[in-house]
Design an enzyme around this catalytic site. Structure first.
Site, PDB file in Angstrom:
ATOM      1  N   ASP A 195       0.828  -1.215   0.000  1.00  0.00           N
ATOM      2  CA  ASP A 195       0.000   0.000   0.000  1.00  0.00           C
ATOM      3  C   ASP A 195       0.862   1.265   0.000  1.00  0.00           C
ATOM      4  OD1 ASP A 195      -2.370   1.370  -0.052  1.00  0.00           O
ATOM      5  OD2 ASP A 195      -2.702   1.283   2.120  1.00  0.00           O
ATOM      6  N   ASN A 227     -10.957  -2.317  -5.568  1.00  0.00           N
ATOM      7  CA  ASN A 227     -10.136  -1.461  -6.431  1.00  0.00           C
ATOM      8  C   ASN A 227     -10.731  -1.277  -7.834  1.00  0.00           C
ATOM      9  OD1 ASN A 227      -6.970  -2.646  -5.027  1.00  0.00           O
ATOM     10  ND2 ASN A 227      -8.159  -0.827  -4.479  1.00  0.00           N
TER      11      ASN A 227
HETATM   12  C1  IPE Z   1      -5.626  -2.665  -0.282  1.00  0.00           C
HETATM   13  O1  IPE Z   1      -5.214  -1.353  -0.452  1.00  0.00           O
HETATM   14  C2  IPE Z   1      -5.590  -3.397  -1.577  1.00  0.00           C
HETATM   15  C3  IPE Z   1      -4.268  -3.588  -2.184  1.00  0.00           C
HETATM   16  C4  IPE Z   1      -3.119  -3.258  -1.651  1.00  0.00           C
HETATM   17  C5  IPE Z   1      -4.264  -4.220  -3.466  1.00  0.00           C
HETATM   18  P1  IPE Z   1      -6.269  -0.160  -0.613  1.00  0.00           P
HETATM   19  O2  IPE Z   1      -5.471   1.089  -0.733  1.00  0.00           O
HETATM   20  O3  IPE Z   1      -7.199  -0.472  -1.711  1.00  0.00           O
HETATM   21  O4  IPE Z   1      -7.050  -0.242   0.768  1.00  0.00           O
HETATM   22  P2  IPE Z   1      -7.877   0.878   1.551  1.00  0.00           P
HETATM   23  O5  IPE Z   1      -8.893   1.414   0.586  1.00  0.00           O
HETATM   24  O6  IPE Z   1      -6.921   1.938   1.974  1.00  0.00           O
HETATM   25  O7  IPE Z   1      -8.463   0.164   2.711  1.00  0.00           O
HETATM   26  C1  IPE Z   2      -1.466   0.220  -3.413  1.00  0.00           C
HETATM   27  O1  IPE Z   2      -1.271   1.584  -3.429  1.00  0.00           O
HETATM   28  C2  IPE Z   2      -1.733  -0.370  -4.791  1.00  0.00           C
HETATM   29  C3  IPE Z   2      -3.133  -0.763  -5.029  1.00  0.00           C
HETATM   30  C4  IPE Z   2      -4.091  -0.729  -4.164  1.00  0.00           C
HETATM   31  C5  IPE Z   2      -3.454  -1.239  -6.352  1.00  0.00           C
HETATM   32  P1  IPE Z   2      -2.494   2.604  -3.480  1.00  0.00           P
HETATM   33  O2  IPE Z   2      -2.829   2.821  -4.916  1.00  0.00           O
HETATM   34  O3  IPE Z   2      -3.584   2.164  -2.623  1.00  0.00           O
HETATM   35  O4  IPE Z   2      -1.815   3.941  -2.907  1.00  0.00           O
HETATM   36  P2  IPE Z   2      -2.424   4.894  -1.802  1.00  0.00           P
HETATM   37  O5  IPE Z   2      -2.812   4.032  -0.637  1.00  0.00           O
HETATM   38  O6  IPE Z   2      -3.590   5.592  -2.415  1.00  0.00           O
HETATM   39  O7  IPE Z   2      -1.302   5.824  -1.458  1.00  0.00           O
HETATM   40 MG    MG Z   3      -4.032   2.400  -0.660  1.00  0.00          MG
END
Ligand code: IPE
Ligand code: IPE
Ligand code: MG
Length: 248
Positions: A21, A69
């Site tokens: 993340d 996502n």
């Molecule tokens: C969780 O991260 C999913 C992945 C890392 C693929 P998100 O960024 O989607 O989770 P939330 O929305 O902060 O809980």
């Molecule tokens: C994790 O990084 C990757 C996926 C969830 C696909 P994020 O895209 O959630 O990045 P933040 O959490 O918005 O910084």
């Molecule tokens: Mg995230």
């Protein structure tokens, strides 16, 4: 001393699960688009996989794309799918060089055709590797997975294949997408968020949770080793008392 040298190789978790993340925030901090963060996350994946093999982790599961996502802006979703295809193409060699078997869990039918095809090719090519199993959770959510398992069990009851009284924890676990994989002993999440976000809810029942403020694009094998060292200092009690554990 090197952090790696502090790790007891005889007490490693068999399975480490990671929520990768912070890509978007990492990019934003640099005045870039979110997809810049996703692209830079690939180096973190490569180094973490190599680090896992180097230290002797047998199963590594990475949360790459959740069911939720899919609701992100269309452009980001398509960029992520494109990145997935390119990364699989480019990194199959890394997997072969390190003896890593690729696996995937999730509602894979939802992936674009090209993505699904590349994924299957890479899984077939790496199928005989035995150092480590790398599972990508793609279009995955734990509630989706548990719901699917319940549906399958209900069908088996209806057809008379199993009796409702035979359904125990093992039966349920065998109907999950992780049926061939032991439960993770350690779950790592980057970016400072402290939540599970619908990841492996059943399998993480007794996992040690490790949260780091590092954003995913900056995560490297030493961060994995740091997490392993912390894990080894935890007392896993499984409902027992400390005294009972000493006696064992
Ligand atoms: C969780 O991260 C999913 C992945 C890392 C693929 P998100 O960024 O989607 O989770 P939330 O929305 O902060 O809980
Ligand atoms: C994790 O990084 C990757 C996926 C969830 C696909 P994020 O895209 O959630 O990045 P933040 O959490 O918005 O910084
Ligand atoms: Mg995230």
């Amino acid at each position: 001393m090197d952090i790696k040298d502090t790790i007891d190789k005889t007490k490693l978790p068999e399975h480490v699960a990671i929520i990768m993340d912070g890509n978007g925030r990492w990019a934003k901090e640099r005045g870039q688009l979110r997809v810049f963060g996703h692209r830079n996350g690939v180096a973190a994946v490569r180094d973490t996989v190599e680090g896992a093999v180097e230290i002797g982790i047998k199963y590594l599961t990475l949360y790459a794309f959740s069911t939720e996502n899919w609701n992100r802006p269309k452009l980001e979703v398509s960029a992520l799918m494109e990145l997935l295809v390119n990364t699989i193409n480019k990194e199959t060699k890394t997997l072969m060089d390190n003896g890593v078997k690729l696996n995937a869990i999730g509602n894979l039918n939802q992936l674009p055709t090209k993505c699904f095809a590349r994924l299957n090719e890479a899984m077939q090519k790496t199928a005989n590797n035995t150092n480590c199993t790398l599972t990508l959770a793609l279009s995955y959510s734990a509630r989706w997975e548990i719901t699917e398992a319940v549906r399958q069990l209900a069908k088996k009851v209806l057809s008379g294949e199993i009796n409702p009284d035979d359904i125990d924890e093992n039966q349920v676990a065998r109907h999950l997408t992780t049926c061939d994989i032991p439960d993770p002993e350690l779950m790592i999440r980057t970016s400072g968020e402290q939540r599970i976000s619908n990841y492996l809810l059943w399998q993480l029942a007794y996992a040690e949770l490790y949260f780091t403020d590092k954003m995913w694009p900056e995560f490297r094998r030493n961060d994995l080793f740091e997490a392993l060292a912390t894990y080894q200092n935890r007392e896993r009690r499984f409902g027992l008392t400390s005294e009972q554990l000493v006696k064992k």
